[in-house]
Design a protein around this motif. Structure first.
Motif, short mmCIF file in Angstrom:
data_model
loop_
_atom_site.label_atom_id
_atom_site.label_comp_id
_atom_site.label_asym_id
_atom_site.label_seq_id
_atom_site.Cartn_x
_atom_site.Cartn_y
_atom_site.Cartn_z
N SER A 20 84.87 21.52 2.77
CA SER A 20 84.93 22.99 2.66
C SER A 20 84.28 23.49 1.36
CB SER A 20 86.37 23.48 2.73
OG SER A 20 87.13 22.92 1.68
N ILE A 21 83.88 22.59 0.48
CA ILE A 21 83.14 22.99 -0.74
C ILE A 21 81.91 23.82 -0.37
CG2 ILE A 21 81.83 20.80 -0.84
CD1 ILE A 21 81.78 21.15 -3.91
N ILE A 22 81.34 23.58 0.81
CA ILE A 22 80.11 24.31 1.16
C ILE A 22 80.37 25.80 1.36
CG2 ILE A 22 79.09 22.23 2.21
CD1 ILE A 22 79.37 23.66 4.94
N ARG A 23 81.67 26.18 1.54
CA ARG A 23 82.01 27.60 1.74
C ARG A 23 83.05 28.08 0.72
NH1 ARG A 23 86.86 27.46 4.74
NH2 ARG A 23 87.22 25.47 5.80
N SER A 24 83.24 27.30 -0.35
CA SER A 24 84.25 27.67 -1.35
C SER A 24 83.63 27.75 -2.75
CB SER A 24 85.38 26.64 -1.36
OG SER A 24 86.17 26.78 -2.53
#
Length: 272
Positions: free
Chosen positions: A192-196
């Motif tokens: 979820s780093i890609i959207r956080s």
């Protein structure tokens, strides 16, 4: 890819949504060259399922047992943990202690809808303290949750003398995380780093030597509301590589070495 695969340091393979196709999920992770899945539990009712999975997929699914700060009463209802929840779990942890790689998932969760009163927060602290003591007695590390409670969790762990700690999906300020780095703690980063933006800022500041990889499957995937799987671990690795400006192979190699440092017993399970 790196010579050694990535280690998923925190996932919930015993979750009900994986029950129908768990073998396919594991196979997909193996085919993606994942080295191991560190599977956590949240409550005593789940422990047997976690241990069954570790026996069904030996050398690949590696178990942790612990009592989470938020307990599920039913799929619709969750509440803050009590000491009674821990009492039910302790005999089972003792029973399986030699097969575990860590105590987890444990921690604090001060999200207002779960812990609105000081009494609830204090009981969470007591449950965590008892599990820190248990981990020390069994010489096992801690796999830790700290939602809306980053600083209190790190402070409590330091006060209790916890030395081997993985803080999973840390949602606090990067400056607070650095207090954990100073204490020698590790931080695992999900896809979820890609959207956080918060996770991106965290990775910018954290040294690679303090970072591990996780998926937190079925949660924290690349897409919101879509079931996450361990094979997605490489999405996290690639994004960390992009932020740090280094090859993804280096991220995988260093994070896997970090996983072996924070979970020394992983060496007994994993072909690395």
């Amino acid at each position: 890819m790196a010579a050694v695969g990535a280690v998923d340091c925190h996932c919930h393979l015993a979750a009900p949504c994986f029950q129908p196709d768990v073998a396919a999920v594991v196979r997909a992770a193996e085919e993606a060259a994942v080295a191991a899945l560190v599977v956590v539990a949240e409550q005593a009712a789940e422990f047997c399922r976690v241990m069954e999975l570790s026996e069904r997929f030996p050398g690949f699914v590696v178990p942790c047992l612990g009592v989470h700060p938020v307990q599920e009463v039913s799929p619709e209802e969750q509440r803050s943990v009590t000491l009674k929840d821990l009492e039910a779990a302790l005999p089972l942890i003792e029973l399986y202690k030699d097969k575990l790689v860590a105590i987890g998932e444990v921690g604090l969760d001060f999200t207002p809808r779960f812990a609105s009163t000081d009494e609830q927060k204090e009981e969470q602290r007591q449950v965590l303290i008892k599990q820190v003591e248990l981990a020390r007695r069994l010489d096992l590390p801690l796999n830790v949750h700290s939602r809306s409670a980053g600083r209190p969790t790190i402070n409590l762990l330091k006060e209790q003398g916890a030395s081997k700690v993985l803080l999973h999906a840390f949602d606090g300020k990067p400056s607070v995380a650095m207090e954990g780095v100073k204490a020698g703690y590790y931080f695992s980063i999900p896809p979820s780093i890609i959207r956080s933006e918060q996770k991106q800022k965290l990775v910018k500041l954290l040294p690679l030597e303090s970072i591990c990889l996780e998926t937190d499957s079925p949660a924290l995937g690349p897409e919101k509301q879509v079931r996450n799987e361990p094979k997605n671990i490489y999405i996290a690795a690639e994004y960390i590589a992009k932020i740090k400006g280094i090859p993804v192979e280096e991220v995988i190699e260093v994070t896997t070495q970090n996983a072996l440092k924070v979970f020394p017993k992983l060496r007994n399970f994993v072909r690395v």
